[in-house]
Design a protein around this motif. Sequence first.
Motif: not given
Length: 311
Positions: A145-154, A224-230
């Motif tokens: 995702s390029g979004v740098h977090l340690h813990d998404y699931g919390c 994120g990458s293709y939703s407007t240009k599949p």
Amino acid sequence: MELSIVIPVFNERENLRPLYELLKEALVPWSANSEILFVDDGSIDGSTQELRELARSDPTVQVLEFVRNFGQTAAIAAGFDHARGRIIIPLDADLQNDPRDIPRIMEKLEEGFEVVSCWRRDRKDAWLSRVLPSQLANRLISWISGVHLHDYGCTLKGYRRDVVQHIRLYGEMHRFIPIFATWAGARVAEIPVQHHPRRKGVSKYGISRTIKVLLDLITVKFLGSYSTKPMYLFGGLGLVSFIGSGALSAVTLYQKYFQEVKAHRNPLLLLSIFLAIVGVQFILFGLVAELIVRTYHESQDKPTYIVKGDS
Ligand code: UDP
Ligand code: MG
């Protein structure tokens, strides 16, 4: 209303009252302008009655009851839809998240961040079946995702209301909100928080959730990458297929004329035909997807961009 606490509940009867007590303590600074919103996700263990009891005795407690179990993500989404606070903080009902972390989340939001993600640095769950898969998944999500977090699931996180207002959640996707938010231009902070072992009730998940999360990640990346240009994705794959097909046809012809390999006996010819068909399919897929994207955006007047200040 300043602060809404959103709590998904599925069969947590014994945890509800202690959680409520802890929350009340943590919410003292906002006692006049906060609400606690429990979303009962089809509980069948008496949690429903317990929650009704709490709501009866305390007007700041709201309860939303689902007709059946729709899952934690749906419960959180419903909480977001009904929360009235300027700030929304979801947390688990099983006392694994600690309400005493709420003031620190609020502080961080006051600093100007739109999202505060929490990191269970010392996570108290089974290591092999929960912590390890989750750590690997977190690394992968972070990387993709390029979004740098340690813990998404919390579940415990803090949001400005306008950030989550327009986000629609499917599958297990509540964990990806910081990613959607970042893509929408929000500033995201991360703070370490307490985590406790579950003392009462049972966990509703096993290792299979990791698989669901990984599948969700593919969807998220695609959106994120293709939703407007599949067509760029599907058409790209289609072109690669065509190039492969053309190359294999050329090899087949070369072998026919220069190496005496009969074309109808050459498996490369079959492969070439196969790739050509796949290529056509991919491109048609791409066209259908382009139609869907247009329907999606134009039917709801949804622009394909976000202007600063809008959300
Ligand atoms: N939960 C829910 N619906 C479900 C499963 C779970 O609302 O279908 C709630 C559950 O009551 C708890 C939170 O989601 O408040 C997290 O669930 P659990 O503790 O089982 O997950 P874990 O902490 O083991 O990941
Ligand atoms: Mg739990």
